[in-house]
Scaffold this motif. Structure first.
Motif, mmCIF file in Angstrom:
data_model
loop_
_atom_site.group_PDB
_atom_site.id
_atom_site.type_symbol
_atom_site.label_atom_id
_atom_site.label_comp_id
_atom_site.label_asym_id
_atom_site.label_seq_id
_atom_site.Cartn_x
_atom_site.Cartn_y
_atom_site.Cartn_z
ATOM 1 N N ASP A 84 -12.871 5.477 1.204
ATOM 2 C CA ASP A 84 -13.006 6.401 2.331
ATOM 3 C C ASP A 84 -11.806 6.327 3.270
ATOM 4 O O ASP A 84 -11.926 6.576 4.466
ATOM 5 C CB ASP A 84 -14.289 6.102 3.106
ATOM 6 N N ALA A 85 -10.628 5.989 2.742
ATOM 7 C CA ALA A 85 -9.430 5.859 3.570
ATOM 8 C C ALA A 85 -9.184 7.153 4.339
ATOM 9 O O ALA A 85 -9.192 8.245 3.765
ATOM 10 C CB ALA A 85 -8.223 5.528 2.701
ATOM 11 N N ALA A 86 -8.964 7.031 5.661
ATOM 12 C CA ALA A 86 -8.800 8.213 6.492
ATOM 13 C C ALA A 86 -7.635 8.102 7.458
ATOM 14 O O ALA A 86 -7.372 9.038 8.196
ATOM 15 C CB ALA A 86 -10.090 8.482 7.284
ATOM 16 N N ALA A 87 -6.932 6.977 7.481
ATOM 17 C CA ALA A 87 -5.796 6.815 8.378
ATOM 18 C C ALA A 87 -4.835 5.797 7.793
ATOM 19 O O ALA A 87 -5.245 4.859 7.103
ATOM 20 C CB ALA A 87 -6.270 6.368 9.766
ATOM 21 N N VAL A 88 -3.562 5.982 8.056
ATOM 22 C CA VAL A 88 -2.551 5.040 7.561
ATOM 23 C C VAL A 88 -2.772 3.686 8.219
ATOM 24 O O VAL A 88 -2.837 3.588 9.444
ATOM 25 C CB VAL A 88 -1.138 5.541 7.892
ATOM 26 N N PRO A 89 -2.913 2.610 7.431
ATOM 27 C CA PRO A 89 -3.161 1.282 8.017
ATOM 28 C C PRO A 89 -1.945 0.757 8.770
ATOM 29 O O PRO A 89 -0.806 1.104 8.451
ATOM 30 C CB PRO A 89 -3.498 0.419 6.800
ATOM 31 N N ALA A 90 -2.211 -0.086 9.760
ATOM 32 C CA ALA A 90 -1.131 -0.681 10.551
ATOM 33 C C ALA A 90 -0.884 -2.133 10.188
ATOM 34 O O ALA A 90 0.106 -2.706 10.639
ATOM 35 C CB ALA A 90 -1.466 -0.583 12.045
ATOM 36 N N ALA A 91 -1.750 -2.745 9.400
ATOM 37 C CA ALA A 91 -1.632 -4.166 9.090
ATOM 38 C C ALA A 91 -2.005 -4.417 7.636
ATOM 39 O O ALA A 91 -2.344 -3.498 6.881
ATOM 40 C CB ALA A 91 -2.511 -4.984 10.033
ATOM 41 N N ASN A 92 -1.916 -5.703 7.238
ATOM 42 C CA ASN A 92 -2.329 -6.175 5.903
ATOM 43 C C ASN A 92 -1.432 -5.647 4.778
ATOM 44 O O ASN A 92 -1.883 -5.502 3.644
ATOM 45 C CB ASN A 92 -3.783 -5.818 5.615
ATOM 46 N N TRP A 93 -0.160 -5.401 5.086
ATOM 47 C CA TRP A 93 0.729 -4.866 4.062
ATOM 48 C C TRP A 93 1.289 -5.964 3.166
ATOM 49 O O TRP A 93 1.731 -7.000 3.640
ATOM 50 C CB TRP A 93 1.912 -4.134 4.705
ATOM 51 N N GLY A 94 1.259 -5.699 1.868
ATOM 52 C CA GLY A 94 2.019 -6.467 0.904
ATOM 53 C C GLY A 94 3.219 -5.636 0.479
ATOM 54 O O GLY A 94 3.592 -4.679 1.166
ATOM 55 N N ALA B 236 -11.049 15.815 -1.723
ATOM 56 C CA ALA B 236 -12.190 15.609 -0.849
ATOM 57 C C ALA B 236 -12.187 14.212 -0.257
ATOM 58 O O ALA B 236 -12.601 13.992 0.881
ATOM 59 C CB ALA B 236 -13.493 15.845 -1.628
ATOM 60 N N ALA B 237 -11.688 13.257 -1.048
ATOM 61 C CA ALA B 237 -11.686 11.869 -0.581
ATOM 62 C C ALA B 237 -10.743 11.659 0.588
ATOM 63 O O ALA B 237 -10.922 10.746 1.385
ATOM 64 C CB ALA B 237 -11.290 10.931 -1.724
ATOM 65 N N VAL B 238 -9.732 12.516 0.711
ATOM 66 C CA VAL B 238 -8.767 12.345 1.796
ATOM 67 C C VAL B 238 -8.761 13.544 2.735
ATOM 68 O O VAL B 238 -7.846 13.711 3.529
ATOM 69 C CB VAL B 238 -7.337 12.140 1.224
ATOM 70 N N ALA B 239 -9.806 14.372 2.672
ATOM 71 C CA ALA B 239 -9.843 15.587 3.467
ATOM 72 C C ALA B 239 -9.853 15.334 4.969
ATOM 73 O O ALA B 239 -9.133 15.994 5.707
ATOM 74 C CB ALA B 239 -11.049 16.435 3.065
ATOM 75 N N PRO B 240 -10.677 14.391 5.504
ATOM 76 C CA PRO B 240 -10.722 14.217 6.958
ATOM 77 C C PRO B 240 -9.523 13.443 7.482
ATOM 78 O O PRO B 240 -9.631 12.318 7.943
ATOM 79 C CB PRO B 240 -12.027 13.441 7.151
ATOM 80 N N LEU B 241 -8.322 14.089 7.371
ATOM 81 C CA LEU B 241 -7.105 13.369 7.718
ATOM 82 C C LEU B 241 -6.353 14.033 8.864
ATOM 83 O O LEU B 241 -5.168 13.802 9.047
ATOM 84 C CB LEU B 241 -6.187 13.308 6.490
ATOM 85 N N THR B 242 -6.995 14.873 9.628
ATOM 86 C CA THR B 242 -6.322 15.526 10.730
ATOM 87 C C THR B 242 -6.525 14.755 12.004
ATOM 88 O O THR B 242 -7.477 13.990 12.162
ATOM 89 C CB THR B 242 -6.867 16.950 10.897
ATOM 90 N N GLY B 243 -5.613 14.961 12.945
ATOM 91 C CA GLY B 243 -5.747 14.316 14.239
ATOM 92 C C GLY B 243 -5.467 12.830 14.223
ATOM 93 O O GLY B 243 -5.931 12.083 15.069
ATOM 94 N N ILE B 244 -4.708 12.348 13.254
ATOM 95 C CA ILE B 244 -4.420 10.919 13.164
ATOM 96 C C ILE B 244 -3.261 10.584 14.085
ATOM 97 O O ILE B 244 -2.202 11.175 14.012
ATOM 98 C CB ILE B 244 -4.065 10.542 11.723
#
Length: 366
Positions: A77-87, A7-15
Motif C-alpha cells: 500500500d505504498a503511497a509516499a516516497v520514504p524518507a528513511a530506511n534506505w539501503g 490501482a496500487a499506487v493511485a492515491p499518490l497526489t498531494g504528497i
C-alpha cells in the motif's frame, strides 16, 4: 496486468516533498544512520552526472544514470516516497532471491538494518532513489527519463511528487515541467513486479497441470536508465534501420513528434564506419499530414562491400539520422544507430541469410 499496479499506487497526489541531504562520508553517500545505511569501505554511490557516460549530438544529449541507487522493499500500500530506511542496490539489476538455470544472483544488496532480514525472493515492489542535476545548457530543451527495461511497472516521482509512469517493457517520462536545469532534484521510482496472471498452470514434474501463484522472474529496473535532453519542438522520437540484400537498399524509419502542421520537413541520413563516411542521402519533403501513424521513411539504393554474417559479426556501421526543415536547417540530430547490413528470409522449408542457405534446429533448454 498493469491496471492492478496502477490501482496500487493511485492515491499518490498531494504528497509533500521530502528534503533529503546527501552527506559524503569516507565510505560513500549517507543520509544519517536512521535514513540510509553506510556503504562498506571502497564502495561509493557516484551521482555526479559530470562523471557519467554520455552521448551528445548537435541537438540532444543522453546521460547514463546507471550505478548504485538507494533501494528498499516497499509495502503493497505504498503511497509516499520514504524518507528513511534506505539501503543501496545497483541499476540495472534484477532483484535477488530468484535463482534457476536461466538466472543467478549477480548484484549485492546493501541492506538497511530495518529490513535486512526480509526474504528478497518474496519482494513484489520496491523503491529506488538517487539525485540528478540536469546540465544548465539544457535550458529550453525537453528533458525526459528513459528506462529501457522495467519489469513490470514504475511510478516516477521528482522531489516527492508523481510525474508519470513507465510500463513493461520500457518507456519514458517527461520531466520538463518540474526539472530545472542546473538545480539538484531527487528522483524516486516505485517499481512493482506484477505477473501476467495472478494464478497460472504449471506442468512441472508431472503430466497433469496444477495451479501455482504467478511470479515475475526478472524483477525491477533490469535495463539501462538515462536522462535525456532533446529539442522541445519538431524532433525525432525513434529511429529504426532495415536492410535488404536482395534489393540492395537501406531503409530508415523514424517516429516524429512536435511537427507543425503544413510545414515541410526532410530526413537526412549519414552512414559511417568509424570516422569515415560511407554514404549520405536526403529524402523528399513531407508534412505532418503525410505521416503514417506518426512515422516517416527514407529508402536509398546502397549496399556496402562487407555484410554482417554469422562468421563476420564485426561488420557493423552507424547511421546518423537528422530532421531538417525545408531550407535544410538542422532541427534534430538523433543518436547514432548501430546496424549490420544483412537480410534473413524463408523460402518454403529453407532458411537463407544473405543468400546462403542455413540449417537451423530447435533444442529444448530444460
Amino acid at each position: 496486468m498493469f491496471d492492478v499496479a496502477k490501482a496500487a499506487v493511485a492515491p499518490l497526489t498531494g504528497i509533500a516533498a521530502v528534503a533529503v541531504g546527501l552527506l559524503f562520508g569516507g565510505a560513500g553517500p549517507s543520509c544519517g544512520a536512521q535514513e540510509s545505511v553506510r556503504l562498506p569501505a571502497g564502495v561509493r554511490a557516484v551521482w555526479d552526472l559530470a562523471k557519467a557516460h554520455r552521448e551528445t549530438t548537435a541537438t540532444r544529449e543522453r546521460v547514463c544514470l546507471n550505478g548504485l541507487w538507494r533501494w528498499q522493499p516497499a509495502p503493497s500500500d505504498a503511497a509516499a516516497v520514504p524518507a528513511a530506511n534506505w539501503g543501496f542496490f545497483k541499476v540495472p539489476g534484477c532483484w535477488p532471491g530468484i535463482t534457476d538455470y536461466l538466472q543467478k544472483d549477480f548484484q549485492t544488496v546493501h541492506a538497511h538494518p530495518r529490513w535486512q532480514k526480509t526474504r528478497l525472493a518474496d519482494v513484489t515492489s520496491a523503491w529506488y532513489e538517487r539525485e540528478i542535476t540536469a546540465d544548465a545548457a539544457w535550458a529550453g530543451r525537453r528533458i525526459v527519463l528513459v528506462a529501457e527495461y522495467v519489469n513490470s511497472y514504475a511510478a516516477v516521482y521528482l522531489d516527492g511528487r508523481p510525474v508519470g509512469e513507465i510500463r513493461f517493457p520500457g518507456g519514458e517520462v517527461d520531466l520538463t515541467a518540474r526539472c530545472r536545469p542546473g538545480r539538484k532534484h531527487r528522483l524516486s521510482l516505485l517499481v512493482v513486479a506484477l505477473p501476467l496472471r495472478g494464478v497460472m498452470l504449471s506442468f512441472n514434474d508431472t503430466n497433469s497441470a496444477r495451479q501455482v501463484k504467478g511470479r515475475v522472474a526478472r524483477r525491477g529496473l533490469c535495463g539501462d536508465v538515462h536522462l535525456v535532453s532533446m529539442p522541445a519542438g519538431a524532433r525525432l522520437a525513434e529511429v529504426a534501420v532495415t536492410t535488404s540484400v536482395r534489393k540492395k537498399e537501406i531503409r530508415c524509419q523514424a517516429r516524429l513528434e512536435g511537427l507543425v502542421p503544413d510545414v515541410s520537413y526532410r530526413l537526412h541520413a549519414r552512414v559511417a564506419e568509424g570516422e569515415r563516411t560511407l554514404r549520405e542521402f536526403t529524402g523528399a519533403a513531407f508534412t505532418a499530414g503525410d505521416l503514417e501513424e506518426g512515422r516517416a521513411a527514407l529508402t536509398h539504393k546502397w549496399q556496402p562491400d562487407e555484410l554482417w554474417d554469422i562468421h563476420t559479426p564485426g561488420h557493423q556501421y552507424e547511421l546518423s539520422l537528422s530532421l531538417l526543415d525545408a531550407r535544410g536547417k538542422l532541427l534534430d540530430a538523433f543518436h547514432p544507430t548501430r546496424f549490420g547490413f544483412r537480410e534473413f528470409w524463408i523460402e518454403g522449408r529453407d532458411f537463407f541469410l544473405n543468400g546462403t542457405r542455413l540449417f537451423l534446429s530447435a533444442v529444448p533448454l530444460d
